[in-house]
Design a protein around this motif. Structure first.
Motif, mmCIF file in Angstrom:
data_model
loop_
_atom_site.group_PDB
_atom_site.id
_atom_site.type_symbol
_atom_site.label_atom_id
_atom_site.label_comp_id
_atom_site.label_asym_id
_atom_site.label_seq_id
_atom_site.Cartn_x
_atom_site.Cartn_y
_atom_site.Cartn_z
ATOM 1 N N GLY A 30 -15.918 9.740 20.247
ATOM 2 C CA GLY A 30 -15.025 8.821 20.932
ATOM 3 C C GLY A 30 -14.659 7.601 20.115
ATOM 4 N N TYR A 31 -13.379 7.287 20.097
ATOM 5 C CA TYR A 31 -12.792 6.157 19.363
ATOM 6 C C TYR A 31 -12.798 6.357 17.852
ATOM 7 N N THR A 32 -13.195 7.537 17.373
ATOM 8 C CA THR A 32 -13.108 7.830 15.933
ATOM 9 C C THR A 32 -12.212 9.040 15.682
ATOM 10 N N GLU A 33 -11.371 9.403 16.626
ATOM 11 C CA GLU A 33 -10.565 10.625 16.538
ATOM 12 C C GLU A 33 -9.344 10.418 15.630
ATOM 13 N N VAL A 34 -9.589 9.961 14.411
ATOM 14 C CA VAL A 34 -8.500 9.600 13.494
ATOM 15 C C VAL A 34 -7.754 10.842 13.013
ATOM 16 N N ARG A 35 -8.491 11.816 12.494
ATOM 17 C CA ARG A 35 -7.842 13.027 11.999
ATOM 18 C C ARG A 35 -7.137 13.771 13.129
ATOM 19 N N THR A 36 -7.809 13.866 14.264
ATOM 20 C CA THR A 36 -7.210 14.564 15.403
ATOM 21 C C THR A 36 -5.901 13.912 15.814
ATOM 22 N N SER A 37 -5.893 12.595 15.935
ATOM 23 C CA SER A 37 -4.677 11.913 16.374
ATOM 24 C C SER A 37 -3.564 12.025 15.342
ATOM 25 N N GLN A 38 -3.915 12.097 14.067
ATOM 26 C CA GLN A 38 -2.889 12.287 13.038
ATOM 27 C C GLN A 38 -2.224 13.647 13.170
ATOM 28 N N ARG A 52 3.981 7.186 19.996
ATOM 29 C CA ARG A 52 3.275 5.913 19.852
ATOM 30 C C ARG A 52 1.827 6.208 19.519
ATOM 31 N N THR A 53 1.328 5.678 18.412
ATOM 32 C CA THR A 53 -0.046 5.926 17.986
ATOM 33 C C THR A 53 -0.876 4.647 18.102
ATOM 34 N N GLY A 54 -2.185 4.793 17.909
ATOM 35 C CA GLY A 54 -3.071 3.639 17.948
ATOM 36 C C GLY A 54 -3.279 3.061 19.330
ATOM 37 N N VAL A 55 -2.986 3.831 20.369
ATOM 38 C CA VAL A 55 -3.169 3.353 21.734
ATOM 39 C C VAL A 55 -4.661 3.440 22.079
ATOM 40 N N ALA A 56 -5.241 2.333 22.487
ATOM 41 C CA ALA A 56 -6.694 2.289 22.744
ATOM 42 C C ALA A 56 -7.468 2.728 21.503
ATOM 43 N N GLY A 57 -6.941 2.387 20.344
ATOM 44 C CA GLY A 57 -7.597 2.719 19.080
ATOM 45 C C GLY A 57 -7.055 3.968 18.445
ATOM 46 N N THR A 58 -7.333 5.126 19.050
ATOM 47 C CA THR A 58 -6.922 6.389 18.448
ATOM 48 C C THR A 58 -6.064 7.245 19.380
ATOM 49 N N GLY A 128 14.375 13.843 34.022
ATOM 50 C CA GLY A 128 13.352 12.811 33.976
ATOM 51 C C GLY A 128 12.662 12.776 32.633
ATOM 52 N N ARG A 129 11.404 12.376 32.645
ATOM 53 C CA ARG A 129 10.642 12.166 31.414
ATOM 54 C C ARG A 129 9.269 12.824 31.547
ATOM 55 N N VAL A 130 8.851 13.472 30.449
ATOM 56 C CA VAL A 130 7.483 13.998 30.358
ATOM 57 C C VAL A 130 6.734 13.122 29.377
ATOM 58 N N ARG A 131 5.597 12.603 29.810
ATOM 59 C CA ARG A 131 4.764 11.788 28.924
ATOM 60 C C ARG A 131 3.515 12.582 28.560
ATOM 61 N N PHE A 132 3.371 12.857 27.270
ATOM 62 C CA PHE A 132 2.198 13.565 26.762
ATOM 63 C C PHE A 132 1.183 12.517 26.293
ATOM 64 N N LEU A 133 -0.012 12.571 26.834
ATOM 65 C CA LEU A 133 -1.031 11.568 26.547
ATOM 66 C C LEU A 133 -2.269 12.249 25.989
ATOM 67 N N PHE A 134 -2.638 11.859 24.765
ATOM 68 C CA PHE A 134 -3.831 12.380 24.103
ATOM 69 C C PHE A 134 -4.836 11.236 24.037
ATOM 70 N N GLN A 135 -5.922 11.396 24.786
ATOM 71 C CA GLN A 135 -6.828 10.283 25.082
ATOM 72 C C GLN A 135 -8.118 10.330 24.273
ATOM 73 N N PRO A 136 -8.547 9.190 23.752
ATOM 74 C CA PRO A 136 -9.869 9.126 23.120
ATOM 75 C C PRO A 136 -10.976 8.907 24.156
ATOM 76 N N GLU A 149 -4.609 0.301 30.398
ATOM 77 C CA GLU A 149 -4.425 -1.129 30.123
ATOM 78 C C GLU A 149 -3.404 -1.366 29.018
ATOM 79 N N ALA A 150 -3.196 -0.355 28.158
ATOM 80 C CA ALA A 150 -2.208 -0.451 27.087
ATOM 81 C C ALA A 150 -0.833 0.045 27.521
ATOM 82 N N GLY A 151 -0.674 0.361 28.817
ATOM 83 C CA GLY A 151 0.640 0.717 29.338
ATOM 84 C C GLY A 151 0.912 2.194 29.503
ATOM 85 N N ALA A 152 -0.117 3.036 29.415
ATOM 86 C CA ALA A 152 0.102 4.476 29.475
ATOM 87 C C ALA A 152 0.701 4.949 30.791
#
Length: 387
Positions: A30-38, A52-58, A128-136, A149-152
């Motif tokens: 958790g919070y180190t998912e750098v490669r995954t988020s890339q 949008r990247t870097g949301v809640a860190g990764t 409408g809009r589809v929001r894809f959210l990949f969460q750490p 809290e970051a607006g997701a």
């Protein structure tokens, strides 16, 4: 008879499995998912999405705009792994010592990327809009709230999330309206004694012995203080302290969780954990410090999104839908469903003989990846169908 969507899922299947196996080889806590988020961001940008990247860190958020105006539906996958040393039975084991995907989040990421691919090709059918959210950091019960809290959730009308589930076989989709997954509090008890020599125990206060009595006494909260049938689980799952056989250590840390479905049960359990630990420690000449490390509420599904997911699952023609009742596992997807109507659903990926979640030999039926992608896609096209 297969429609164009089912055929496209079949064509994607090999790639989705390859993505999952790559992520499985390179798990990140958790919070180190750098490669995954890339990897996630690169694939989403290749689909032409606003990323949008870097949301809640990764964390990563990407929006797909339909060709017509309408509401916003959020689809979520968690990305983090667990601090477990894998003992695999397959040829793509974790390459990171002491870390593995022991809960299927690698499959969740792959499935949501699959849904993004399928939906990007069907933009004209979306109002409408589809929001894809990949969460750490789902396993730390904190990533969802930080993304919110970051607006997701800004502008979001509904939210859907999926989880593979080991005890159920492929082809079973389990969900329900109302309380589905338990609320959770993760806590720590520090037992403080007096260090000394292992051969002179009378000159010290042994926190290891005291901690053992605390663990035993805490079992009375469920067995002797909770009404039979009331769903409540108190678990101590980590003990640390001492590293020499002949030394009485000064301090021992216990970590555990409380799983609950009512606020009254939660408050009673947390109060009694602290009270019992303090009482046992005092009786054995030690002291204790208690703190709650993280909390997430009950995952309560709304009826309309559950119906949406159930219809989508049946439309795949390869899944049956069941109500398993409330389950005493937990998910911080609850942070989303406590704010907007939503549905968390589980997809069978094992069976009675499969290794359980968080086990060192955990694996999954990879057919579940494509099924999750298809359910996400069908539910979205239904929810955001042009009038």
């Amino acid at each position: 008879m297969a429609d164009d969507l089912s055929r496209d899922v079949q064509l994607l299947d090999r790639d989705l499995v390859a993505v999952r196996r790559d992520l499985h080889r390179h798990p990140e806590l958790g919070y180190t998912e750098v490669r995954t988020s890339q990897i996630v961001a690169e694939r989403l940008r290749a689909l032409g999405l606003s990323v949008r990247t870097g949301v809640a860190g990764t964390g990563v958020i990407a929006d797909l705009e339909g060709e017509r105006a309408g509401g916003t539906l959020l689809l979520r996958a968690d990305m983090d792994a667990l601090p477990v040393e894998e003992q695999p039975g397959h040829d793509f084991p974790s390459e990171t010592r002491g870390v593995m995907h022991a809960c299927g989040h690698d499959a969740h990421v792959s499935a949501l990327l699959g849904a993004a691919t399928l939906l990007a090709a069907r933009r004209g059918r979306i109002a409408g809009r589809v929001r894809f959210l990949f969460q750490p950091a789902e396993e730390l019960a904190g990533g969802a709230l930080q993304m919110i809290e970051a607006g997701a959730l800004d502008g979001v009308d509904q939210a859907l999330g999926a989880h593979v589930i080991s005890p159920l076989p492929f082809g079973v989709v389990a969900t329900r309206p109302g309380p589905f997954f338990a609320g959770i509090d993760t806590f720590e008890i520090a037992v403080v004694g007096k260090a000394g020599h292992g051969g002179l125990p009378h000159l010290s206060v042994d926190p290891i012995y005291t901690a053992a009595q605390v663990v035993t006494a805490l079992q009375s909260i469920v067995s002797r203080e909770t009404k039979p049938g009331e769903p409540l689980v108190v678990s101590i799952s980590a003990i640390s302290g001492g590293n020499a056989a002949n030394v009485v250590v000064e301090r021992v840390a216990l970590q555990g969780t409380v799983r609950w479905f009512s606020q009254a049960s939660r408050e009673h359990a947390l109060d009694r954990i602290q009270g019992i630990a303090s009482g046992v420690c005092s009786a054995l000449r030690a002291s204790c410090e208690f703190r709650v490390l993280s909390s997430s509420p009950v995952t309560a599904n709304a009826a309309a999104p559950v119906d949406l997911v159930a219809a989508a699952a049946r439309a795949t023609q390869r899944a049956e839908v069941m109500d398993p009742g409330p389950l005493t596992v937990s998910e911080d997807f609850s942070e989303f469903t406590s704010r907007v109507p939503g549905c968390l659903f589980t997809v069978g990926a094992g069976g009675p003989t499969a290794a359980p979640h968080h086990h060192h030999a955990f694996d999954l039926d990879e057919r579940a990846i494509g099924l999750i992608a298809e359910i996400f896609t069908r539910a979205t096209l239904s929810a955001l169908r042009p009038e």
